[in-house]
Motif scaffolding. Sequence first.
Motif, mmCIF file in Angstrom:
data_model
loop_
_atom_site.group_PDB
_atom_site.id
_atom_site.type_symbol
_atom_site.label_atom_id
_atom_site.label_comp_id
_atom_site.label_asym_id
_atom_site.label_seq_id
_atom_site.Cartn_x
_atom_site.Cartn_y
_atom_site.Cartn_z
ATOM 1 N N UNK A 219 0.384 8.601 4.023
ATOM 2 C CA UNK A 219 0.373 6.999 4.263
ATOM 3 C C UNK A 219 -0.888 6.521 5.416
ATOM 4 N N UNK A 220 -1.126 7.531 6.363
ATOM 5 C CA UNK A 220 -2.050 7.179 7.274
ATOM 6 C C UNK A 220 -3.530 7.043 6.632
ATOM 7 N N UNK A 221 -3.812 7.928 5.733
ATOM 8 C CA UNK A 221 -4.966 7.682 4.882
ATOM 9 C C UNK A 221 -5.041 6.462 4.151
ATOM 10 N N UNK A 222 -4.087 6.121 3.536
ATOM 11 C CA UNK A 222 -3.944 4.897 2.474
ATOM 12 C C UNK A 222 -4.098 3.543 3.550
ATOM 13 N N UNK A 223 -3.533 3.528 4.665
ATOM 14 C CA UNK A 223 -3.250 2.468 5.544
ATOM 15 C C UNK A 223 -4.777 2.276 6.141
ATOM 16 N N UNK A 224 -5.394 3.492 6.462
ATOM 17 C CA UNK A 224 -6.676 3.393 7.153
ATOM 18 C C UNK A 224 -7.703 2.857 6.277
ATOM 19 N N UNK A 225 -7.893 3.319 4.937
ATOM 20 C CA UNK A 225 -8.549 2.635 4.065
ATOM 21 C C UNK A 225 -8.638 1.165 3.708
ATOM 22 N N UNK A 226 -7.375 0.632 4.312
ATOM 23 C CA UNK A 226 -7.280 -0.766 4.258
ATOM 24 C C UNK A 226 -7.366 -1.592 5.530
ATOM 25 N N UNK A 227 -7.751 -0.585 6.347
ATOM 26 C CA UNK A 227 -7.972 -1.061 8.032
ATOM 27 C C UNK A 227 -6.492 -1.482 8.391
ATOM 28 N N UNK A 228 -5.510 -0.878 8.226
ATOM 29 C CA UNK A 228 -4.154 -1.536 8.653
ATOM 30 C C UNK A 228 -3.851 -0.544 10.043
ATOM 31 N N UNK B 207 0.929 -1.154 -0.109
ATOM 32 C CA UNK B 207 -0.005 -0.132 0.040
ATOM 33 C C UNK B 207 1.006 1.370 -0.064
ATOM 34 N N UNK B 208 2.108 1.481 0.962
ATOM 35 C CA UNK B 208 2.719 2.515 0.962
ATOM 36 C C UNK B 208 3.551 2.630 -0.367
ATOM 37 N N UNK B 209 3.859 1.595 -1.181
ATOM 38 C CA UNK B 209 4.773 1.696 -2.338
ATOM 39 C C UNK B 209 3.763 2.304 -3.504
ATOM 40 N N UNK B 210 2.334 2.078 -3.258
ATOM 41 C CA UNK B 210 1.476 2.548 -4.288
ATOM 42 C C UNK B 210 1.306 4.077 -4.226
ATOM 43 N N UNK B 211 1.702 4.594 -2.932
ATOM 44 C CA UNK B 211 1.408 6.159 -2.723
ATOM 45 C C UNK B 211 2.492 6.844 -2.613
ATOM 46 N N UNK B 212 3.754 6.434 -2.642
ATOM 47 C CA UNK B 212 5.062 7.005 -2.219
ATOM 48 C C UNK B 212 5.974 6.483 -3.272
ATOM 49 N N UNK B 213 7.042 7.203 -3.714
ATOM 50 C CA UNK B 213 8.180 7.018 -4.647
ATOM 51 C C UNK B 213 9.255 6.498 -3.794
ATOM 52 N N UNK B 214 9.451 6.791 -2.396
ATOM 53 C CA UNK B 214 10.664 6.431 -1.602
ATOM 54 C C UNK B 214 10.612 5.115 -1.527
ATOM 55 N N UNK B 215 12.144 4.649 -1.236
ATOM 56 C CA UNK B 215 12.715 3.128 -0.982
ATOM 57 C C UNK B 215 11.940 2.872 0.341
ATOM 58 N N UNK B 216 11.448 1.751 0.435
ATOM 59 C CA UNK B 216 10.775 1.064 1.257
ATOM 60 C C UNK B 216 11.232 -0.158 1.954
ATOM 61 N N UNK B 217 11.656 -0.610 2.971
ATOM 62 C CA UNK B 217 12.085 -1.775 3.105
ATOM 63 C C UNK B 217 11.568 -2.327 4.764
ATOM 64 N N UNK B 218 11.227 -3.647 4.776
ATOM 65 C CA UNK B 218 10.828 -4.299 5.953
ATOM 66 C C UNK B 218 12.211 -4.650 6.737
ATOM 67 N N UNK C 105 10.526 0.686 7.167
ATOM 68 C CA UNK C 105 11.368 1.829 7.010
ATOM 69 C C UNK C 105 11.129 2.653 5.707
ATOM 70 N N UNK C 106 10.754 3.885 5.754
ATOM 71 C CA UNK C 106 10.672 4.598 4.649
ATOM 72 C C UNK C 106 11.667 5.736 4.524
ATOM 73 N N UNK C 107 12.644 5.288 3.472
ATOM 74 C CA UNK C 107 13.791 6.252 3.374
ATOM 75 C C UNK C 107 13.586 7.471 2.841
ATOM 76 N N UNK C 108 14.237 8.454 3.337
ATOM 77 C CA UNK C 108 14.386 9.845 2.751
ATOM 78 C C UNK C 108 13.042 10.666 2.601
#
Length: 306
Positions: free
Chosen positions: A271-280, A242-253, A260-263
């Motif tokens: 991010x909060x809105x996107x995660x909330x929509x999927x009830x994360x 979900x985060x990868x869809x809304x951001x271009x930043x590098x993301x790692x587990x 971690x969302x880099x830079x």
Amino acid sequence: MEALQTEHLSKRFGSVKALDDISISLSPGKIYALVGNNGSGKTTLFRIIMGLVFPTQGSLSLFGSKTARENELARKRVGAIIENPILYENLSGYQNLDYARVLKGLANKSAVDEALQKFDLAENKRLSVRHYSMGMKQRLALACAFLGKPDLLLLDEPLNGLDPSGIREINTILTNESSNNGTTVFISSHYLKQLYGFATDYIFIDKGRIIGTVTAKELEDKCDKCVYLSVPESEREIAIRIISRVLDNEIKLLDSGEICIYGFQDSMTTVDTALSKERISVLEVRTSGINLEDYFLQMVGGEHHV
């Protein structure tokens, strides 16, 4: 040969010292950002470089020139926007550019059409400038500065009035001119974020003095802000997608289980809105590093202009 070099440049207006002992050197093919609050001396410096104001003391050299006469001849190789661009409201965009072409002594009229095309003004070239939006006027002023393919561009707050997509377009044009044609760009702003990731070097000015310089890499290292999210283990993989869809930043587990969302320099709202929509469920959020606003304030103080 340096495109511009100043040594101990100072300027007084009565009892006010607008510039104080400015010594800078600009190399060909680089993009230098002059960053400072309003009233810090940015425009005064540009006006001196273009010969519109004489310094109280100190010297400057354009392309290795040795005398004032050589500087004056060298200014033919400089394109500039200083303060509010002078445009003729009753003339069309094409007529404004053609007039600027004549003033610069350019014989080839095709330079006008090239500039209109470069700055996405060709469709409105016959429209009177009084009907242009603020962003269109800024692009027209930039087009005038680009006429003659200058070796040095002085751009005083050129991104004012442009929307984010317009800023990206101008940044791309300037980057291409710098990398492909060796053009030196000296661009000022009181919004560090406008120039972040775009300039190759940053010069900070405050109360007429140069208070710091950093390269793009040094600034990136200083402002490498990361955001760490904790979500339930069963939701980590979908949260990353979900985060990868809304951001271009590098993301790692990370091994710790954190995402971690880099830079990441912006608000977490997206991010909060996107995660909330999927009830994360977000269990914890923490950050590391300094953001652009804090760095700007550390360097020049004053109001939040990022």
